[in-house]
Write a protein that holds these residues in place. Structure first.
Motif, PDB file in Angstrom:
ATOM      1  N   TYR A   1      16.026  82.258  19.511  1.00 48.06           N
ATOM      2  CA  TYR A   1      16.054  81.250  20.586  1.00 48.06           C
ATOM      3  C   TYR A   1      17.458  80.663  20.658  1.00 48.06           C
ATOM      4  CZ  TYR A   1      10.978  81.441  20.362  1.00 48.06           C
ATOM      5  OH  TYR A   1       9.669  81.884  20.389  1.00 48.06           O
TER       6      TYR A   1
ATOM      7  N   LEU B   1      19.537  77.216  22.041  1.00 52.73           N
ATOM      8  CA  LEU B   1      19.404  75.870  22.611  1.00 52.73           C
ATOM      9  C   LEU B   1      20.692  75.439  23.302  1.00 52.73           C
ATOM     10  CD1 LEU B   1      17.208  75.930  20.313  1.00 52.73           C
ATOM     11  CD2 LEU B   1      17.526  73.462  20.161  1.00 52.73           C
TER      12      LEU B   1
ATOM     13  N   HIS C   1      22.238  72.103  24.908  1.00 51.44           N
ATOM     14  CA  HIS C   1      22.048  70.651  25.061  1.00 51.44           C
ATOM     15  C   HIS C   1      23.364  70.079  25.559  1.00 51.44           C
ATOM     16  CE1 HIS C   1      21.716  66.494  23.043  1.00 51.44           C
ATOM     17  NE2 HIS C   1      20.856  66.497  24.041  1.00 51.44           N
TER      18      HIS C   1
ATOM     19  N   VAL D   1      16.752  77.632  25.762  1.00 51.77           N
ATOM     20  CA  VAL D   1      16.069  76.345  25.764  1.00 51.77           C
ATOM     21  C   VAL D   1      17.007  75.253  26.250  1.00 51.77           C
ATOM     22  CG1 VAL D   1      14.901  74.640  24.302  1.00 51.77           C
ATOM     23  CG2 VAL D   1      14.634  77.084  23.797  1.00 51.77           C
TER      24      VAL D   1
ATOM     25  N   ILE E   1      17.694  71.351  26.950  1.00 51.22           N
ATOM     26  CA  ILE E   1      17.208  70.046  26.476  1.00 51.22           C
ATOM     27  C   ILE E   1      17.856  68.988  27.348  1.00 51.22           C
ATOM     28  CG2 ILE E   1      17.117  68.459  24.495  1.00 51.22           C
ATOM     29  CD1 ILE E   1      17.448  71.008  22.755  1.00 51.22           C
TER      30      ILE E   1
ATOM     31  N   LEU F   1      15.745  66.618  21.527  1.00 49.56           N
ATOM     32  CA  LEU F   1      16.070  67.491  20.399  1.00 49.56           C
ATOM     33  C   LEU F   1      14.917  67.537  19.410  1.00 49.56           C
ATOM     34  CD1 LEU F   1      19.737  66.261  19.871  1.00 49.56           C
ATOM     35  CD2 LEU F   1      19.080  68.631  20.378  1.00 49.56           C
TER      36      LEU F   1
ATOM     37  N   ALA G   1      12.185  69.715  20.644  1.00 48.95           N
ATOM     38  CA  ALA G   1      12.611  71.115  20.516  1.00 48.95           C
ATOM     39  C   ALA G   1      12.399  71.597  19.075  1.00 48.95           C
ATOM     40  CB  ALA G   1      14.068  71.269  20.931  1.00 48.95           C
ATOM     41  N   ARG G   2      12.829  70.775  18.128  1.00 56.46           N
ATOM     42  CA  ARG G   2      12.680  71.164  16.715  1.00 56.46           C
ATOM     43  C   ARG G   2      11.208  71.358  16.344  1.00 56.46           C
ATOM     44  NH1 ARG G   2      14.985  71.416  11.560  1.00 56.46           N
ATOM     45  NH2 ARG G   2      13.402  70.992   9.998  1.00 56.46           N
TER      46      ARG G   2
ATOM     47  N   ALA H   1      16.451  79.745  15.694  1.00 54.61           N
ATOM     48  CA  ALA H   1      16.950  79.090  16.913  1.00 54.61           C
ATOM     49  C   ALA H   1      18.374  78.634  16.610  1.00 54.61           C
ATOM     50  CB  ALA H   1      16.072  77.904  17.270  1.00 54.61           C
TER      51      ALA H   1
ATOM     52  N   ILE I   1      21.813  76.465  17.862  1.00 53.05           N
ATOM     53  CA  ILE I   1      22.284  75.397  18.744  1.00 53.05           C
ATOM     54  C   ILE I   1      23.779  75.245  18.564  1.00 53.05           C
ATOM     55  CG2 ILE I   1      21.531  73.629  17.043  1.00 53.05           C
ATOM     56  CD1 ILE I   1      21.223  71.695  19.465  1.00 53.05           C
TER      57      ILE I   1
ATOM     58  N   GLN J   1      22.552  66.280  17.165  1.00 47.07           N
ATOM     59  CA  GLN J   1      22.332  67.730  17.205  1.00 47.07           C
ATOM     60  C   GLN J   1      22.292  68.299  15.783  1.00 47.07           C
ATOM     61  OE1 GLN J   1      25.660  68.742  19.763  1.00 47.07           O
ATOM     62  NE2 GLN J   1      24.396  68.777  21.600  1.00 47.07           N
TER      63      GLN J   1
END
Lengths: 207, 207
Positions: free
Chosen positions: B2, B4, B6, B30, B32, B57, B60-61, B95, B97, B109
């Motif tokens: 995944y 992310l 943000h 994803v 956010i 966030l 999402a986690r 995932a 980020i 983050q």
């Protein structure tokens, strides 16, 4: 590691490629054909990159395989016998060349290559990668294979050196001392030839 | 895998990231915060990418570590204990980020991360990489580690699938069926509460 850019189409790709070149320790970014380039996207990194210029693909191959000591010129292209980049099919100093966006490598570009590498893809949605993304993945693997020394960091950033004093016009590759010598020698030879041919011949020449 | 995004700042980075996501088999991109995004630079690849949206966030986690079965959320950032990406410090579904361009990851983050990876650099001229370049190197390594099945090729291009029929507005992440159900349930609960509180309470409410 050397990186060849021949007819890269989109104006900002040389700039973003210059940024990648300095991040991954490329020795020089070799432009073939035009001496002009656009530095958009380089974030100033173009001041740190050594640019070289050759008039033709053949000249580039001769110099890179000769005095620069490259064991291979590798094309980055999805051809049948291309090896996956993560298999690290390297044998020593290497020059990489990529195709133009959208069109892939031309036959002339392929002709100067000793072999090919490609970046595997896994999804359905795109036929190819952006040129600077592909270039970066290639450079990253070569630097890792070659064991280049990692740049020191400060906090969460790699340390950027003072920008070297600019010795050439921005956005243009100047001639190397060797090229200046060759150009002057050619001009002197032409002068001599014209003297020999005499005034009449000059008058007839298409000048 | 995944990915992310943000608060990614530059308008075309989601588009170019979508192109990378589909190239390297990312399951969903994803977003956010904002549901809106700009697809510039995706070359149509955004039609093939699964987008998801979470409000925070923390949400999402919770979802990624819970029902999506991620063993780790890894931040891509040059922190002291970050591991080099080519060392493949992966343990299962992951995932990733990344920080915003120029500023790196925020404390919020970092707080949802189980660990960090970084991309080694070797040259003096740039403090960091372009976000889509960095994202692509990370995705490329994960896909290679995970042994995703390579996309078939035709000639010198990977085969692009027919674009799936668009089920959402372009440039906006719609709600998932689960989110629609949750929103409707919340609305019904609110209606019920208001009925219970009676007409007077509604008249007093800040509407």
């Amino acid at each position: 590691m050397y990186f060849l850019a021949h007819n890269v189409a989109k104006k900002h790709n040389i700039g973003t490629m210059a940024r990648c070149c300095t991040a991954f320790g490329v020795k020089s970014l070799v432009l073939i054909g035009s001496r002009q380039f656009n530095t958009f996207g380089s974030h100033g990194a173009d001041g740190h990159v050594h640019f070289e210029h050759f008039d033709s693909l053949e000249e580039a191959r001769e110099k890179l395989k000769g005095e620069r000591g490259c064991t291979q010129i590798l094309g980055v292209e999805i051809v049948d016998d291309a090896r996956a980049i993560e298999s690290h099919p390297f044998t020593g100093n290497t020059a990489f060349i990529m195709g133009n966006e959208g069109h892939g490598m031309t036959e002339a570009q392929k002709a100067i290559c000793d072999g090919f590498v490609y970046i595997p893809q896994y999804g359905p949605g795109t036929a190819s990668l952006n040129v600077s993304v592909a270039a970066s993945i290639v450079m990253h693997h070569f630097a890792s294979w070659a064991g280049y020394e990692e740049r020191s960091r400060e906090g969460e950033k790699f340390i950027v050196a003072e920008r070297p004093q600019r010795t050439r016009k921005r956005g243009e590759v100047g001639e190397s001392p060797e090229q200046v010598r060759a150009r002057r020698a050619a001009a002197r030879a032409l002068d001599k030839e014209q003297e020999t041919r005499g005034e009449d011949a000059i008058a007839d020449a298409d000048i």
